[in-house]
Design an enzyme around this catalytic site. Sequence first.
Site, short mmCIF file in Angstrom:
data_model
loop_
_atom_site.label_atom_id
_atom_site.label_comp_id
_atom_site.label_asym_id
_atom_site.label_seq_id
_atom_site.Cartn_x
_atom_site.Cartn_y
_atom_site.Cartn_z
N SER A 5 0.80 -1.17 0.01
CA SER A 5 0.08 -0.14 0.01
C SER A 5 0.91 1.23 -0.08
O SER A 5 1.37 1.53 -0.82
CB SER A 5 -1.04 -0.31 1.23
OG SER A 5 -1.98 0.96 1.36
N ASP A 221 -2.44 6.60 -2.65
CA ASP A 221 -1.51 6.00 -2.23
C ASP A 221 -0.93 5.01 -3.31
O ASP A 221 -1.71 4.88 -4.48
CB ASP A 221 -1.67 5.39 -0.87
CG ASP A 221 -2.80 4.20 -0.86
OD1 ASP A 221 -3.65 4.49 -1.75
OD2 ASP A 221 -2.75 3.39 0.00
N PRO A 441 -1.18 2.57 21.66
CA PRO A 441 -0.06 1.65 21.21
C PRO A 441 -0.30 1.29 19.68
O PRO A 441 -1.49 1.14 19.11
CB PRO A 441 -0.02 0.43 22.00
CG PRO A 441 -1.48 0.19 22.32
CD PRO A 441 -2.13 1.55 22.69
N GLY A 443 -0.03 -1.14 16.66
CA GLY A 443 -0.40 -2.54 16.64
C GLY A 443 1.00 -3.46 15.72
O GLY A 443 0.68 -4.59 15.63
N ARG A 449 1.47 6.03 20.09
CA ARG A 449 1.26 7.31 19.32
C ARG A 449 0.42 8.10 20.32
O ARG A 449 -0.47 7.93 21.01
CB ARG A 449 0.49 6.90 18.09
CG ARG A 449 1.01 6.06 17.18
CD ARG A 449 0.58 5.63 15.86
NE ARG A 449 1.08 4.70 15.08
CZ ARG A 449 2.34 4.45 14.73
NH1 ARG A 449 2.78 5.71 14.55
NH2 ARG A 449 2.63 3.27 13.95
#
Length: 487
Positions: A5, A221, A441, A443, A449
């Site tokens: 991605s 993206d 947190p 993953g 964050r």
Amino acid sequence: MVTASHNPEQDNGVKLVDPRGEMLDTSWEAHATVLSNAQTTDDFIQELQKFVQNAKIDLSKPSRVVYARDTRPSGPSLVAALEDGIRAVGAEGRNAGVTTTPILHYLVRAINTKGTKDSYGDDSEEGYFTKLTEAYRKLVATRQTPLPLLIDCANGVGAPIAARLAEYLGDSFPLVLENTAIDTPGALNNSCGADYVKTSQKLPPSLAGRLQPGQRACSVDGDADRLMYFYLDERSQFHMLDGDKITTLVASFIVELVKTSGLDSQIKVGVVQTAYANGASTKYLSERLPVKCVSTGVKHLHHAAENYNIGVYFEANGHGTVLFSPTTQELLQTYEPSTPAQSTALEHLQNLNQLINQTVGDAFSDMLLVEVVLAHKRFSGVEWDSLYVDLPNRLVKVVVADRNQFKTENAERQLVSPLGLQQKINDLVRRFDGGRSFVRPSGTEDVVRVYAEASIKAQADELAFRVAGVVYDESGGNPATRPKEFI
């Protein structure tokens, strides 16, 4: 789908699609994790046999796998390995070639609904382009042809797909494609693309001098499932129109159509956001329709959106779509309008149902959706941007020894562990006008964050770094990773 991605070119991985063309149900993630972590061939076969037994899978039934890849150099070798696996288990494979993730999702649903009352479209790229562009033309039939839209293709698979889309659109919507160097090593997502625009909040360097003041542009993206809009004002200042801005534009338009059609008592429109949504967008939307906050991740948003007759969701990063429930789709086909205005609004809703790729977030479907709303509203980027003013915000990443000590609740907006840390955050937030902050947190990596908002930018920055400092102190972080702003 073989893609990483929005990640750099050297990364690669897979996205798994369920039989409905949507993201794989979370209950299957555990099985995928076990299989992918098998250390030897014998371990893999043993785990596969356990999985078949526990899931009661009938291996005598035929199976089919549809697969595709993006433009990464590692794609062909990974696809070759996938094809070996498909042959090994006796499945049928269909190679969709080099295409976008949303087109693969579309193909899966089209294949599995072919010949049924729920038919989604012809199971080919041509079917995808035809479905979207025909709906777009109907929706803008009486509107002025828009100025050319500049598209930053991230030097990825979006480039050839956008070129084909431009052919199907013809003169109805001119597109100018930039960052189309799919064969240039290292170019993919490099200082361009939707993730670059969102995180850096500035114009991709390659577009300097290409975008004129007042002209709209957008970035996709690397696999074209995210979309970010932006424009330059008359002073050539950059303005970003992210997923929150897309949500407010689209949801408000759909609410108006539902009301004008006379279906507002039967169709309830709702919005799903995460804690990362800008507080100003949440306030704007909450005054107009129901808004629900869920945990970060498109799979959570998609599932929650299914609870509305029409559910709108976009992450702030530009990944999202609109879902029309089966009962709503049936209602739109059987409802008898009583006035010309109701009839027109109903036709618009029917065509939106065709224009929107409801299997997953789709940058090009979403782009056409945005342009439809702007055409109907006669909005420029400036007018769209002025629907609400974003609260200044800051996102900070803190490297920690163990992210697993951080546990959250209330859609990740509150910490329950480490004990006492949430109270310290609350105390800091109260010191800032319009303050809001949460900690979650990652993953995938040992970082936490920190997101913060306040009424002015300097305060948002200060709040973010103060909260990050508290998190750092609580976690016993590595001094070498302590950001300079903490010192």
